[in-house]
Design a protein around this motif. Structure first.
Motif, PDB file in Angstrom:
ATOM      1  N   THR A   1      10.575  10.337  11.448  1.00  0.00           N
ATOM      2  CA  THR A   1      10.651   9.948  12.856  1.00  0.00           C
ATOM      3  C   THR A   1       9.794   8.701  12.996  1.00  0.00           C
ATOM      4  O   THR A   1       8.733   8.614  12.359  1.00  0.00           O
ATOM      5  CB  THR A   1      10.096  11.072  13.753  1.00  0.00           C
ATOM      6  OG1 THR A   1      10.903  12.243  13.566  1.00  0.00           O
ATOM      7  CG2 THR A   1      10.108  10.688  15.216  1.00  0.00           C
ATOM      8  N   ALA A   2      10.266   7.729  13.771  1.00  0.00           N
ATOM      9  CA  ALA A   2       9.503   6.491  13.917  1.00  0.00           C
ATOM     10  C   ALA A   2       9.597   6.021  15.364  1.00  0.00           C
ATOM     11  O   ALA A   2      10.599   6.272  16.043  1.00  0.00           O
ATOM     12  CB  ALA A   2      10.058   5.416  12.991  1.00  0.00           C
TER      13      ALA A   2
ATOM     14  N   PHE B   1       0.835  -1.215   0.000  1.00  0.00           N
ATOM     15  CA  PHE B   1       0.000   0.000   0.000  1.00  0.00           C
ATOM     16  C   PHE B   1       0.860   1.252   0.000  1.00  0.00           C
ATOM     17  O   PHE B   1       0.622   2.195  -0.768  1.00  0.00           O
ATOM     18  CB  PHE B   1      -0.916  -0.016   1.238  1.00  0.00           C
ATOM     19  CG  PHE B   1      -1.350   1.350   1.693  1.00  0.00           C
ATOM     20  CD1 PHE B   1      -2.337   2.044   0.995  1.00  0.00           C
ATOM     21  CD2 PHE B   1      -0.777   1.958   2.805  1.00  0.00           C
ATOM     22  CE1 PHE B   1      -2.738   3.316   1.405  1.00  0.00           C
ATOM     23  CE2 PHE B   1      -1.169   3.219   3.216  1.00  0.00           C
ATOM     24  CZ  PHE B   1      -2.153   3.906   2.511  1.00  0.00           C
ATOM     25  N   LEU B   2       1.877   1.282   0.855  1.00  0.00           N
ATOM     26  CA  LEU B   2       2.694   2.486   0.981  1.00  0.00           C
ATOM     27  C   LEU B   2       3.533   2.694  -0.288  1.00  0.00           C
ATOM     28  O   LEU B   2       3.662   3.825  -0.779  1.00  0.00           O
ATOM     29  CB  LEU B   2       3.588   2.390   2.218  1.00  0.00           C
ATOM     30  CG  LEU B   2       4.286   3.679   2.618  1.00  0.00           C
ATOM     31  CD1 LEU B   2       3.281   4.777   2.959  1.00  0.00           C
ATOM     32  CD2 LEU B   2       5.228   3.446   3.802  1.00  0.00           C
ATOM     33  N   ALA B   3       4.075   1.595  -0.811  1.00  0.00           N
ATOM     34  CA  ALA B   3       4.862   1.712  -2.043  1.00  0.00           C
ATOM     35  C   ALA B   3       3.991   2.300  -3.168  1.00  0.00           C
ATOM     36  O   ALA B   3       4.453   3.115  -3.963  1.00  0.00           O
ATOM     37  CB  ALA B   3       5.405   0.343  -2.445  1.00  0.00           C
ATOM     38  N   ASP B   4       2.726   1.895  -3.189  1.00  0.00           N
ATOM     39  CA  ASP B   4       1.821   2.379  -4.248  1.00  0.00           C
ATOM     40  C   ASP B   4       1.376   3.822  -4.033  1.00  0.00           C
ATOM     41  O   ASP B   4       1.066   4.526  -5.002  1.00  0.00           O
ATOM     42  CB  ASP B   4       0.546   1.517  -4.289  1.00  0.00           C
ATOM     43  CG  ASP B   4       0.805   0.139  -4.842  1.00  0.00           C
ATOM     44  OD1 ASP B   4       1.886  -0.071  -5.433  1.00  0.00           O
ATOM     45  OD2 ASP B   4      -0.064  -0.742  -4.670  1.00  0.00           O
TER      46      ASP B   4
ATOM     47  N   GLY C   1      11.055  -1.299  10.808  1.00  0.00           N
ATOM     48  CA  GLY C   1      11.528  -0.165  10.026  1.00  0.00           C
ATOM     49  C   GLY C   1      11.284  -0.198   8.528  1.00  0.00           C
ATOM     50  O   GLY C   1      11.704   0.715   7.810  1.00  0.00           O
ATOM     51  N   ARG C   2      10.572  -1.198   8.043  1.00  0.00           N
ATOM     52  CA  ARG C   2      10.443  -1.307   6.570  1.00  0.00           C
ATOM     53  C   ARG C   2       9.787  -0.068   5.962  1.00  0.00           C
ATOM     54  O   ARG C   2      10.183   0.370   4.879  1.00  0.00           O
ATOM     55  CB  ARG C   2       9.655  -2.564   6.194  1.00  0.00           C
ATOM     56  CG  ARG C   2       8.220  -2.559   6.680  1.00  0.00           C
ATOM     57  CD  ARG C   2       7.526  -3.891   6.503  1.00  0.00           C
ATOM     58  NE  ARG C   2       6.132  -3.838   6.930  1.00  0.00           N
ATOM     59  CZ  ARG C   2       5.106  -4.124   6.138  1.00  0.00           C
ATOM     60  NH1 ARG C   2       5.324  -4.489   4.899  1.00  0.00           N
ATOM     61  NH2 ARG C   2       3.876  -4.071   6.600  1.00  0.00           N
ATOM     62  N   ASN C   3       8.814   0.507   6.657  1.00  0.00           N
ATOM     63  CA  ASN C   3       8.098   1.658   6.085  1.00  0.00           C
ATOM     64  C   ASN C   3       8.858   2.971   6.307  1.00  0.00           C
ATOM     65  O   ASN C   3       8.948   3.804   5.406  1.00  0.00           O
ATOM     66  CB  ASN C   3       6.688   1.727   6.679  1.00  0.00           C
ATOM     67  CG  ASN C   3       5.880   0.491   6.320  1.00  0.00           C
ATOM     68  OD1 ASN C   3       5.826   0.092   5.159  1.00  0.00           O
ATOM     69  ND2 ASN C   3       5.281  -0.155   7.323  1.00  0.00           N
ATOM     70  N   SER C   4       9.416   3.148   7.495  1.00  0.00           N
ATOM     71  CA  SER C   4      10.150   4.387   7.768  1.00  0.00           C
ATOM     72  C   SER C   4      11.401   4.487   6.896  1.00  0.00           C
ATOM     73  O   SER C   4      11.724   5.563   6.377  1.00  0.00           O
ATOM     74  CB  SER C   4      10.539   4.465   9.258  1.00  0.00           C
ATOM     75  OG  SER C   4      11.296   3.341   9.638  1.00  0.00           O
ATOM     76  N   VAL C   5      12.097   3.367   6.710  1.00  0.00           N
ATOM     77  CA  VAL C   5      13.323   3.377   5.899  1.00  0.00           C
ATOM     78  C   VAL C   5      12.977   3.702   4.445  1.00  0.00           C
ATOM     79  O   VAL C   5      13.663   4.491   3.783  1.00  0.00           O
ATOM     80  CB  VAL C   5      14.066   2.028   6.031  1.00  0.00           C
ATOM     81  CG1 VAL C   5      15.135   1.860   4.960  1.00  0.00           C
ATOM     82  CG2 VAL C   5      14.677   1.912   7.432  1.00  0.00           C
ATOM     83  N   PHE C   6      11.891   3.132   3.958  1.00  0.00           N
ATOM     84  CA  PHE C   6      11.441   3.427   2.595  1.00  0.00           C
ATOM     85  C   PHE C   6      11.142   4.923   2.447  1.00  0.00           C
ATOM     86  O   PHE C   6      11.579   5.568   1.483  1.00  0.00           O
ATOM     87  CB  PHE C   6      10.194   2.595   2.290  1.00  0.00           C
ATOM     88  CG  PHE C   6       9.458   3.000   1.057  1.00  0.00           C
ATOM     89  CD1 PHE C   6       9.992   2.773  -0.212  1.00  0.00           C
ATOM     90  CD2 PHE C   6       8.214   3.621   1.145  1.00  0.00           C
ATOM     91  CE1 PHE C   6       9.293   3.161  -1.360  1.00  0.00           C
ATOM     92  CE2 PHE C   6       7.519   3.999   0.003  1.00  0.00           C
ATOM     93  CZ  PHE C   6       8.060   3.778  -1.250  1.00  0.00           C
ATOM     94  N   LEU C   7      10.421   5.488   3.408  1.00  0.00           N
ATOM     95  CA  LEU C   7      10.039   6.906   3.308  1.00  0.00           C
ATOM     96  C   LEU C   7      11.263   7.810   3.430  1.00  0.00           C
ATOM     97  O   LEU C   7      11.358   8.833   2.740  1.00  0.00           O
ATOM     98  CB  LEU C   7       8.995   7.239   4.382  1.00  0.00           C
ATOM     99  CG  LEU C   7       7.620   6.597   4.132  1.00  0.00           C
ATOM    100  CD1 LEU C   7       6.726   6.720   5.371  1.00  0.00           C
ATOM    101  CD2 LEU C   7       6.928   7.229   2.916  1.00  0.00           C
TER     102      LEU C   7
ATOM    103  N   ALA D   1       2.916  14.482   7.833  1.00  0.00           N
ATOM    104  CA  ALA D   1       2.170  13.244   7.564  1.00  0.00           C
ATOM    105  C   ALA D   1       2.395  12.277   8.723  1.00  0.00           C
ATOM    106  O   ALA D   1       3.525  12.124   9.210  1.00  0.00           O
ATOM    107  CB  ALA D   1       2.630  12.615   6.256  1.00  0.00           C
ATOM    108  N   VAL D   2       1.323  11.650   9.164  1.00  0.00           N
ATOM    109  CA  VAL D   2       1.405  10.612  10.200  1.00  0.00           C
ATOM    110  C   VAL D   2       0.944   9.306   9.565  1.00  0.00           C
ATOM    111  O   VAL D   2      -0.147   9.240   8.981  1.00  0.00           O
ATOM    112  CB  VAL D   2       0.549  10.983  11.423  1.00  0.00           C
ATOM    113  CG1 VAL D   2       0.491   9.826  12.416  1.00  0.00           C
ATOM    114  CG2 VAL D   2       1.115  12.229  12.108  1.00  0.00           C
ATOM    115  N   VAL D   3       1.814   8.307   9.642  1.00  0.00           N
ATOM    116  CA  VAL D   3       1.597   7.042   8.933  1.00  0.00           C
ATOM    117  C   VAL D   3       1.388   5.910   9.938  1.00  0.00           C
ATOM    118  O   VAL D   3       2.202   5.720  10.848  1.00  0.00           O
ATOM    119  CB  VAL D   3       2.835   6.729   8.040  1.00  0.00           C
ATOM    120  CG1 VAL D   3       2.707   5.366   7.383  1.00  0.00           C
ATOM    121  CG2 VAL D   3       3.028   7.831   7.000  1.00  0.00           C
TER     122      VAL D   3
END
Ligand SMILES: C[S@@+](CC[C@H](N)C(=O)[O-])C[C@H]1O[C@@H](n2cnc3c(N)ncnc32)[C@H](O)[C@@H]1O
Length: 197
Positions: free
Chosen positions: A56-57, A20-23, A42-48, A97-99
Motif C-alpha cells: 500500500t502506498a 538503500f532499499l535495493a540493498d 512509485g519507484r520503491n513501492s513498485v520494487f517491493l 513493515a512501514v517504509v
C-alpha cells in the motif's frame, strides 16, 4: 509545489528503487503487508511489490501517484496507491513493515507526530524502514530540503524509536544516482528497527 515538480516526462527520482532499499529489502519477510509513506512516483513501492509483498502506498501529490500507477503497470505489479497527505492517512491500519524513504519534508514538530503515527502503523514485531539525509547534506546541495533541522541523526532516530530493536543504524557518505532529484555526493542515514512484539 510537488505536483509542479513531478509534472515532467521523466521520473524525478528515477524508476529504480532507492539504492538503500535495493540493498536492504531482504530484511522484510516474504509476503509482508508493506506501507510506503510519501511514496512519490512509485519507484520503491513498485520494487517491493515485485518482491511479492502486499504493498500500500500514498503520497500527497496526485501527479506523482498517477505516474506511480503507470510504473506499476509497466512492471506488471499491483500496488494499492492512494492520494493522501500524512495528515489524512488512517494510521490505525496495521502493516508488517512501514517504509519511509526521503520523507524529510517535515520539520521537528511535525516529524515527531509523523514518527508516532508511523510507529502506530507497525504491527507488533514488525519493521520500520527509514532512509534519509544527515544534516551535512545541506552543504552538498544534491537533494533534500535546505533545512538542517529536517534531517536525521542516528541519536534522533534512536530516541524517537526508543525500546525498538535496532537492526541497522548508519550515517555515511555515498554517491547516489536516483534521478535528477537525488544525484551526487550525499550524506545519508539508514535506520531499520523492529517494534517490540
Ligand atoms: C523527496 S520526495 C520522495 C518520494 C519517494 N519517497 C521517493 O523516495 O522517491 C518527498 C515526497 O513527499 C511528498 N509529500 C510532501 N508533503 C507531503 C505530505 N504532507 N503528505 C504526504 N506526502 C507528502 C511529496 O509529494 C514527495 O513525493
Amino acid at each position: 509545489m510537488w505536483d509542479q515538480r513531478y509534472d515532467r516526462e521523466d521520473y524525478l527520482f528515477g524508476k529504480a528503487p532507492a539504492a538503500f532499499l535495493a540493498d536492504r529489502a531482504e530484511v522484510i519477510p516474504p509476503g509482508s503487508r508493506v506501507l510506503c509513506v510519501a511514496d512519490g512516483e512509485g519507484r520503491n513501492s513498485v520494487f517491493l511489490a515485485g518482491l511479492g509483498h502486499a504493498v500500500t502506498a500514498f503520497d500527497a501529490s496526485g501527479v506523482a501517484v498517477e505516474k506511480a500507477r503507470k510504473l506499476a503497470q509497466e512492471a506488471g505489479v499491483a500496488v494499492d496507491f492512494n492520494v493522501s497527505g500524512i495528515e489524512d492517512w488512517d494510521w490505525s491500519r496495521p502493516f508488517d513493515a512501514v517504509v519511509g524513504i526521503f520523507i524529510q519534508f517535515v520539520g521537528p514538530d511535525m516529524r515527531a507526530t509523523l514518527f508516532e503515527d508511523m510507529a502506530r502503523a507497525v504491527s507488533p514485531g514488525g519493521l520500520l524502514v527509514l532512509h534519509g539525509y544527515a544534516p551535512r547534506q545541506v552543504e552538498n546541495g544534491t537533494g533534500g530540503p535546505p533545512q538542517r533541522e529536517n534531517m536525521y541523526t542516528e541519536d534522533l532516530l534512536a530516541d524517537a524509536f526508543a525500546g525498538w530493536e535496532i537492526l541497522r543504524s548508519a550515517d555515511y557518505d555515498a554517491i547516489i544516482d536516483e534521478g535528477p532529484g537525488h544525484s551526487g555526493q550525499s550524506a545519508l542515514i539508514d535506520f531499520i528497527a523492529r517494534k517490540p512484539a
